[in-house]
Design a protein around this motif. Sequence first.
Motif, mmCIF file in Angstrom:
data_model
loop_
_atom_site.group_PDB
_atom_site.id
_atom_site.type_symbol
_atom_site.label_atom_id
_atom_site.label_comp_id
_atom_site.label_asym_id
_atom_site.label_seq_id
_atom_site.Cartn_x
_atom_site.Cartn_y
_atom_site.Cartn_z
ATOM 1 N N ASN A 124 0.821 -1.212 0.000
ATOM 2 C CA ASN A 124 0.000 0.000 0.000
ATOM 3 C C ASN A 124 0.854 1.259 0.000
ATOM 4 O O ASN A 124 0.528 2.236 -0.683
ATOM 5 C CB ASN A 124 -0.927 0.004 1.214
ATOM 6 N N CYS A 125 1.921 1.255 0.765
ATOM 7 C CA CYS A 125 2.790 2.436 0.820
ATOM 8 C C CYS A 125 3.418 2.710 -0.545
ATOM 9 O O CYS A 125 3.490 3.870 -0.997
ATOM 10 C CB CYS A 125 3.880 2.241 1.876
ATOM 11 N N PHE A 128 -9.510 2.631 -8.876
ATOM 12 C CA PHE A 128 -10.604 1.690 -9.144
ATOM 13 C C PHE A 128 -10.056 0.281 -9.374
ATOM 14 O O PHE A 128 -10.580 -0.709 -8.819
ATOM 15 C CB PHE A 128 -11.403 2.156 -10.361
ATOM 16 N N GLY A 129 -9.002 0.171 -10.184
ATOM 17 C CA GLY A 129 -8.415 -1.133 -10.459
ATOM 18 C C GLY A 129 -7.881 -1.798 -9.194
ATOM 19 O O GLY A 129 -8.054 -3.011 -8.996
ATOM 20 N N LEU A 130 -7.240 -1.022 -8.319
ATOM 21 C CA LEU A 130 -6.707 -1.579 -7.074
ATOM 22 C C LEU A 130 -7.838 -2.031 -6.145
ATOM 23 O O LEU A 130 -7.738 -3.089 -5.496
ATOM 24 C CB LEU A 130 -5.835 -0.544 -6.364
ATOM 25 N N TYR A 131 -8.909 -1.246 -6.073
ATOM 26 C CA TYR A 131 -10.047 -1.645 -5.246
ATOM 27 C C TYR A 131 -10.662 -2.946 -5.764
ATOM 28 O O TYR A 131 -10.950 -3.868 -4.988
ATOM 29 C CB TYR A 131 -11.102 -0.539 -5.241
ATOM 30 N N VAL A 132 -10.884 -3.025 -7.062
ATOM 31 C CA VAL A 132 -11.499 -4.226 -7.640
ATOM 32 C C VAL A 132 -10.619 -5.447 -7.376
ATOM 33 O O VAL A 132 -11.117 -6.526 -7.020
ATOM 34 C CB VAL A 132 -11.732 -4.038 -9.155
ATOM 35 N N CYS A 137 -6.482 0.225 4.486
ATOM 36 C CA CYS A 137 -5.260 1.033 4.432
ATOM 37 C C CYS A 137 -5.279 1.984 3.235
ATOM 38 O O CYS A 137 -4.930 3.160 3.363
ATOM 39 C CB CYS A 137 -4.051 0.106 4.369
ATOM 40 N N GLN A 138 -5.685 1.490 2.079
ATOM 41 C CA GLN A 138 -5.718 2.321 0.880
ATOM 42 C C GLN A 138 -6.677 3.493 1.054
ATOM 43 O O GLN A 138 -6.334 4.629 0.715
ATOM 44 C CB GLN A 138 -6.144 1.478 -0.323
ATOM 45 N N THR A 143 -14.597 3.524 -5.064
ATOM 46 C CA THR A 143 -13.986 4.566 -5.895
ATOM 47 C C THR A 143 -14.814 5.848 -5.861
ATOM 48 O O THR A 143 -14.257 6.954 -5.826
ATOM 49 C CB THR A 143 -13.843 4.074 -7.343
ATOM 50 N N ILE A 144 -16.126 5.727 -5.862
ATOM 51 C CA ILE A 144 -16.991 6.908 -5.761
ATOM 52 C C ILE A 144 -16.752 7.615 -4.427
ATOM 53 O O ILE A 144 -16.680 8.855 -4.359
ATOM 54 C CB ILE A 144 -18.472 6.515 -5.920
ATOM 55 N N ILE A 145 -16.625 6.834 -3.346
ATOM 56 C CA ILE A 145 -16.316 7.422 -2.038
ATOM 57 C C ILE A 145 -14.980 8.153 -2.093
ATOM 58 O O ILE A 145 -14.831 9.262 -1.555
ATOM 59 C CB ILE A 145 -16.297 6.328 -0.954
ATOM 60 N N PHE A 146 -13.987 7.539 -2.758
ATOM 61 C CA PHE A 146 -12.678 8.178 -2.918
ATOM 62 C C PHE A 146 -12.802 9.518 -3.642
ATOM 63 O O PHE A 146 -12.211 10.530 -3.213
ATOM 64 C CB PHE A 146 -11.751 7.237 -3.684
#
Length: 355
Positions: A80-81, A103-107, A128-129, A199-202
């Motif tokens: 994550n870092c 988005f790709g990392l969340y999925v 963490c992300q 991603t929308i929350i982000f």
Amino acid sequence: MSINTLARVFTPHGNIVYTPNDFRQTLRIVFAGMIALSVSSFYNTQYGVFYVVYPVMLLSLVPVFNRHVAKQFIFSAVLNCIEMVVIIGYLSRWPVIMTLVVFGLYVMRFRFMSKGALFLFGSAGVVCQSTMLNFMSYPTSDWHTLLFSNIEASVMAVALSALMNYLIPDVEPRTRPPLIEKNAARVRHESLLSGTVATIIFVVFQISDLRDSLSALMAGILILFPMHYRGSVLSSLWRVVGVALSCLYILLVQLILYNHSSHMLLMMPLIGLGLAFSARLHVMEKVGAGVGFASVTTIGIMFGQNLHPDTDLVFSDLYRIVSVTVSLVATLTMVWLVHLILNRFEATRFVIEEQ
């Protein structure tokens, strides 16, 4: 007083199962949370929420400790870092590309969670992300301190988990939870649904100045853990109840101690009591992120982030209840809309099979 005598105090009545293993897990959560909070307060860490929430989350979600658990948690923090340096440091000048990468990392992480084998790696990565993206998006944040705080807190969480499991071991071996068989369409639905909403929350937190709404951010992310609409509805109800209970308890503690809340010798027993009842409720529920988990993590966030000398918890407490409620309503609305869209296509359709 023996440990069996203490267990009777925490044993519920009726048909609710509360095994000796459950009692020992409760103790592990309480002592790890108090040790982590003491370390965070003693060194006056800037990002104390990492140091308190990580051990509590790890010991709550994973009742055992082994090498596989440790590797998943530590590797998730290090990865994550690295990702945050690339995303915020190099891609922030191109918001669209940055959003697609997030988005790709969340999925990807929700897909790990959906498949089950790397659930801890995925869930720790999502938490963490989300937290680090929020902190690092503000120009006043010290990246060096943030990144090293995240890694140090992850190492401390693993060390505390190992120590607590060694000092307070289970009475009998635990059975592995049954694996849920999922078809490819359901895995795609769960990963795309949760990844899209996260991603929308982000994006919302990037556009708005919500640096004091960490609990609202975590509430929106954590109710995505069931990864389907019905589960998110139940999770949001549990989250509201858990947050309300813990916030009312924190408010009571603040009112009792009044202007002596900076004295750790007075605060720590009351914090330990709140953690004890929240952790006990969590292990009794046996539903993962239920009311007890919401309560224990809220206590960790509140005291880990706000327990500093001359800090008044009353405003933060009341603000947290309102912001979490608004966040949950908005997140559930997005989950429902994305669920409807994905269910229009056979390749991403989620259907509950009737037994």
